[in-house]
Design a protein around this motif. Structure first.
Motif, PDB file in Angstrom:
ATOM      1  N   TYR A  88      49.416  67.801  49.360  1.00  0.00           N
ATOM      2  CA  TYR A  88      48.740  67.123  50.465  1.00  0.00           C
ATOM      3  C   TYR A  88      48.597  65.649  50.098  1.00  0.00           C
ATOM      4  CZ  TYR A  88      47.308  71.828  51.883  1.00  0.00           C
ATOM      5  OH  TYR A  88      47.296  73.132  52.273  1.00  0.00           O
ATOM      6  N   ILE A  89      48.961  64.785  51.007  1.00  0.00           N
ATOM      7  CA  ILE A  89      48.748  63.351  50.837  1.00  0.00           C
ATOM      8  C   ILE A  89      47.885  62.902  52.004  1.00  0.00           C
ATOM      9  CG2 ILE A  89      49.803  61.070  50.730  1.00  0.00           C
ATOM     10  CD1 ILE A  89      52.247  62.345  49.463  1.00  0.00           C
ATOM     11  N   TYR A  90      46.789  62.185  51.701  1.00  0.00           N
ATOM     12  CA  TYR A  90      45.811  61.837  52.729  1.00  0.00           C
ATOM     13  C   TYR A  90      45.002  60.623  52.301  1.00  0.00           C
ATOM     14  CZ  TYR A  90      43.026  64.492  49.424  1.00  0.00           C
ATOM     15  OH  TYR A  90      42.435  64.949  48.269  1.00  0.00           O
ATOM     16  N   TYR A  91      44.301  60.038  53.248  1.00  0.00           N
ATOM     17  CA  TYR A  91      43.431  58.888  53.006  1.00  0.00           C
ATOM     18  C   TYR A  91      41.990  59.384  53.024  1.00  0.00           C
ATOM     19  CZ  TYR A  91      41.215  54.344  53.687  1.00  0.00           C
ATOM     20  OH  TYR A  91      40.433  53.230  53.547  1.00  0.00           O
ATOM     21  N   PHE A  92      41.274  59.167  51.903  1.00  0.00           N
ATOM     22  CA  PHE A  92      39.911  59.672  51.783  1.00  0.00           C
ATOM     23  C   PHE A  92      39.107  58.728  50.898  1.00  0.00           C
ATOM     24  CE2 PHE A  92      36.793  62.665  49.846  1.00  0.00           C
ATOM     25  CZ  PHE A  92      36.162  63.073  51.003  1.00  0.00           C
ATOM     26  N   GLU A  93      37.964  58.273  51.396  1.00  0.00           N
ATOM     27  CA  GLU A  93      37.033  57.409  50.662  1.00  0.00           C
ATOM     28  C   GLU A  93      37.704  56.166  50.083  1.00  0.00           C
ATOM     29  OE1 GLU A  93      35.039  59.912  47.815  1.00  0.00           O
ATOM     30  OE2 GLU A  93      33.771  60.809  49.361  1.00  0.00           O
ATOM     31  N   GLY A  94      38.552  55.505  50.884  1.00  0.00           N
ATOM     32  CA  GLY A  94      39.152  54.240  50.478  1.00  0.00           C
ATOM     33  C   GLY A  94      40.400  54.347  49.624  1.00  0.00           C
ATOM     34  N   TYR A  95      40.875  55.549  49.387  1.00  0.00           N
ATOM     35  CA  TYR A  95      42.058  55.735  48.553  1.00  0.00           C
ATOM     36  C   TYR A  95      43.072  56.629  49.247  1.00  0.00           C
ATOM     37  CZ  TYR A  95      39.588  53.844  44.521  1.00  0.00           C
ATOM     38  OH  TYR A  95      38.920  53.014  43.657  1.00  0.00           O
ATOM     39  N   PHE A 116      46.333  55.057  45.446  1.00  0.00           N
ATOM     40  CA  PHE A 116      46.302  53.638  45.792  1.00  0.00           C
ATOM     41  C   PHE A 116      45.014  53.318  46.534  1.00  0.00           C
ATOM     42  CE2 PHE A 116      50.709  55.136  46.056  1.00  0.00           C
ATOM     43  CZ  PHE A 116      51.297  54.354  45.087  1.00  0.00           C
ATOM     44  N   LYS A 117      44.401  52.191  46.191  1.00  0.00           N
ATOM     45  CA  LYS A 117      43.209  51.735  46.909  1.00  0.00           C
ATOM     46  C   LYS A 117      43.669  50.960  48.143  1.00  0.00           C
ATOM     47  CE  LYS A 117      38.798  49.396  46.355  1.00  0.00           C
ATOM     48  NZ  LYS A 117      38.192  50.318  47.283  1.00  0.00           N
TER      49      LYS A 117
END
Length: 149
Positions: A88-95, A116-117
């Motif tokens: 799973y690749i996702y955007y969570f809490e700024g990363y 990555f941030k």
């Protein structure tokens, strides 16, 4: 020494001082230009690296029905199935995060590894065309990846 040689020495030193000060100002302005170029290239690199990573990961998993967008805990995730494992690749809490799991395991989003941030990340798909957009500060970049399978 006569008065004339003192004036010539003084003029020579004055011209030399003007030359040194001019050189100093040219060097400081060139340093500033170099720093601006370096910051611009570094920002562009920070924007393009996550997109290149996503492109590589998708191309490595280009099999029929192996890639899809799913929602976990109200977060859109890119799900890639490989044999007995799921990524799973996702955007969570700024990363931008990545999580490996076995197929039967329902993951929690905070378990993912920080890649990555980013300030913002969006993804969507239409048929086999996946769109990704990243943002850092006021700068943003996007990429579209077509899955052939």
């Amino acid at each position: 020494m006569n008065k004339r040689s003192h004036i010539q020495t003084l003029m020579f030193l004055t011209l030399f001082l003007v030359f040194v000060m001019g050189s100093f100002f040219v060097m400081t302005s060139e340093i500033q230009v170099y720093q601006n170029i370096h910051e611009s290239i570094a920002l562009q690199d920070r924007l393009m690296t996550p997109l290149a990573y996503l492109n590589t990961r998708l191309k490595s998993c280009d099999q029929k029905e192996a890639v899809e967008l799913v929602t976990i805990e109200e977060t859109l995730c890119l799900k890639m199935e490989e044999d007995q494992h799921v990524t799973y690749i996702y955007y969570f809490e700024g990363y931008l995060r990545e999580l490996y799991a076995v197929k039967d395991y329902m993951p929690s989003l905070d378990e993912g590894e920080k890649l990555f941030k980013l300030d913002d990340f969006k993804m969507s798909n239409q048929d086999q065309l996946y769109h990704f957009s990243v943002q850092i500060g006021q700068q943003s970049e996007q990429i579209s990846v077509y899955m052939h399978s």
